[in-house]
Each structure stands twice: as structure tokens, then as C-alpha cells.
Design an enzyme around this catalytic site. Structure first.
Site, PDB file in Angstrom:
ATOM      1  N   HIS A  60      -5.061 -37.524 160.257  1.00  0.00           N
ATOM      2  CA  HIS A  60      -5.273 -37.371 158.810  1.00  0.00           C
ATOM      3  C   HIS A  60      -6.269 -38.411 158.331  1.00  0.00           C
ATOM      4  CE1 HIS A  60      -2.226 -40.534 158.983  1.00  0.00           C
ATOM      5  NE2 HIS A  60      -2.405 -40.809 157.705  1.00  0.00           N
ATOM      6  N   HIS A  62      -6.442 -41.023 156.433  1.00  0.00           N
ATOM      7  CA  HIS A  62      -6.179 -42.377 155.953  1.00  0.00           C
ATOM      8  C   HIS A  62      -6.927 -43.294 156.917  1.00  0.00           C
ATOM      9  CE1 HIS A  62      -2.328 -41.610 153.378  1.00  0.00           C
ATOM     10  NE2 HIS A  62      -3.430 -41.671 152.646  1.00  0.00           N
ATOM     11  N   ASP A  64      -6.694 -46.053 158.351  1.00  0.00           N
ATOM     12  CA  ASP A  64      -6.127 -46.716 159.538  1.00  0.00           C
ATOM     13  C   ASP A  64      -5.998 -45.749 160.719  1.00  0.00           C
ATOM     14  OD1 ASP A  64      -4.161 -45.625 157.738  1.00  0.00           O
ATOM     15  OD2 ASP A  64      -2.569 -46.543 158.923  1.00  0.00           O
ATOM     16  N   HIS A 142       2.678 -35.617 154.908  1.00  0.00           N
ATOM     17  CA  HIS A 142       2.290 -36.991 154.562  1.00  0.00           C
ATOM     18  C   HIS A 142       1.278 -36.974 153.427  1.00  0.00           C
ATOM     19  CE1 HIS A 142       1.369 -41.201 155.092  1.00  0.00           C
ATOM     20  NE2 HIS A 142       0.129 -40.950 155.429  1.00  0.00           N
TER      21      HIS A 142
HETATM   22 ZN   LIG Z   1      -1.169 -44.788 158.689  1.00  0.00          ZN
HETATM   23 ZN   LIG Z   2      -1.320 -42.188 156.395  1.00  0.00          ZN
END
Ligand SMILES: [Zn+2]
Ligand SMILES: [Zn+2]
Length: 251
Positions: A60, A62, A64, A142
Site C-alpha cells: 500500500h 504508506h 514506510d 487499512h
Molecule cells: Zn506501515
Molecule cells: Zn500503512
């Protein structure tokens, strides 16, 4: 099959834990699941051929989970002495992400020295990386859109939750997995809206009958004993607290 945890952390800075990334080596193919910051360095540190990655799967958007993708491509282009192609897989938006950066960074990414293909995938898609090596995407809960991945090769299966709340797909994703790499979640009394609760990790692993549960995505300091106790109430299989450079060999 050999799975190496390249980054057991998250976006919380931690000297011991890099951002999310895993290497799956099947013998014939080398696959990255997520490409967090410094994943190229982590590949090198773990002794995995950093310029030899065949495919990258992003869970996904994000940061990180993908901040290290462009640096991996750059290092591989400049220093990798590579000619074989690489395929990048991820949710819709991956092509736009890479192309937008290519507009700014220019020639090296617009016309790389090896073929880079981007394939946006949906929940349920099964990607055959090689004969007998498949990756199946499961939509998890998420952010829009988040995928978990189930990698099968040579009779072994490993599953990666990405970031997620508890959801039915998590059980399907981890069904009978030899190793289920799950985000470490949040305490049961936490009202965090986007991450799984500890007891739910145990519930998912138990329902899936996963052979081994490996916890990753550590960040803010937590009571590890309390986390393990909450998970063990639901799941009586083997639990491993993931750390960087942990390698799991499957026969
Ligand atoms: Zn994460
Ligand atoms: Zn995430």
C-alpha cells in the site's frame, strides 16, 4: 524457499529496525514484498543479491512500505550491472507514482538500462512469477487500497499481511501458511482505527491454522510480553518476534 526480514519496523525511527521489506528467494526467483526506506542497504546487509530482484510487490501507499523503491531502482541502474527485467506490482496508483518521480528525476528512470514493467493488481489476482512460483493478492483493511500477499513456491507458502485491521481476508491470506508475517498490531484496548488488535492477530493465525506467526512492523514502544500473551490466548502455534535480517528457511 528462504524469507528474510529486511525491515521489521515502520515509520517510527528505530536504529535496530528498518522500514517494511521482506525478501523471498525461491531458488529461481527473488521477490521483494514492500520496499521501505533503505531496503537496498538491508538486502546487502542480509546477504541477498540486491541487484538481482525479479519482482517487487508493494502492499500500500504508506511511505514506510515504498520509500526505498526508487532508491533500489537507482542503485540497480547505476551500480547493478543488470540486464534482466524487473516487474513492479502494487495497487492502482503505482504507475502514477513511479512515472511522476520519473518526470522529475529524468532520463535514468524514463529510459532505464534494464526493462522495468509496472503492473497494477487487484484483490484476487494471481501472478505467476515463474513456473511454480505464484503470488496472490488479497485486499486487506487499512487504507484504500491495501493488499496482503501470499507467495507459494515448491510446496511452501508464506503470507504477508501488510498493514491491516482484522478482516476475513486475513484468514484466507494466511490459510495453512508455513509462515504468516503479520503486522504486530495494537493493544486490545487501543482505539487505533487502522491496525489489528493483538488478540485478533492470534484469532486470524488460529483460524488460518498458520504453522508459524512472525510479528513485524514494530514502531512505538510496546509491552512485548503483554502482546505475546494476548496473541497466545488465541493461537497456540509458534510465534516469532521479527527482527531485521531474520531469515526463515523452508525446505
Ligand atoms: Zn506501515
Ligand atoms: Zn500503512
Amino acid at each position: 524457499m528462504r524469507v528474510t526480514v529486511l525491515g521489521s519496523g515502520s515509520s517510527v525511527p528505530d536504529p535496530e529496525r528498518g522500514q517494511s521489506a521482506f525478501a523471498v528467494e525461491t531458488g529461481s526467483r527473488s521477490i521483494l514484498i514492500d520496499a521501505g526506506e533503505n531496503c537496498t542497504r538491508a538486502l546487502k546487509a542480509a546477504g541477498v543479491a540486491w541487484a538481482g530482484v525479479d519482482a517487487v510487490f508493494i502492499t500500500h501507499f504508506h511511505n514506510d512500505h515504498l520509500a526505498g523503491l526508487i532508491p533500489l531502482l537507482f542503485a540497480t541502474t547505476i551500480y547493478g550491472n543488470r540486464s534482466k527485467p524487473m516487474t513492479l506490482y502494487g495497487p492502482a496508483g503505482l504507475e502514477h507514482y513511479v512515472n511522476t518521480i520519473a518526470q522529475v528525476e529524468g532520463e535514468w528512470l524514463q529510459n532505464p538500462t534494464f526493462e522495468i514493467t509496472i503492473k497494477e493488481i487487484d484483490c484476487g489476482d494471481v501472478v505467476a512469477i515463474d513456473r511454480g512460483v505464484t503470488v496472490k493478492a488479497f485486499e486487506v483493511d487499512h487504507k484504500e487500497v491495501s493488499l496482503g500477499y501470499r507467495v507459494s513456491a515448491g510446496g511452501n507458502t508464506v503470507s504477508f499481511s501488510g498493514d491491516t485491521k482484522y478482516c476475513a481476508n486475513l484468514v484466507l491470506l494466511a490459510k495453512n501458511a508455513d509462515a504468516f508475517f503479520c503486522e504486530k498490531g495494537v493493544a486490545d484496548d487501543s482505539d487505533h482505527p487502522n491496525h489489528i488488535h493483538w488478540s485478533e492477530i492470534g484469532k486470524a493465525a488460529a483460524k488460518a491454522d498458520a504453522k508459524k506467526l512472525v510479528l513485524t512492523h514494530f514502531g512505538e514502544s510496546i509491552d512485548e510480553a503483554a502482546m505475546l500473551a494476548a496473541i497466545q490466548k488465541e493461537f497456540n502455534g509458534k510465534i516469532v518476534v521479527g527482527k531485521d535480517r531474520l531469515a526463515i528457511e523452508l525446505p
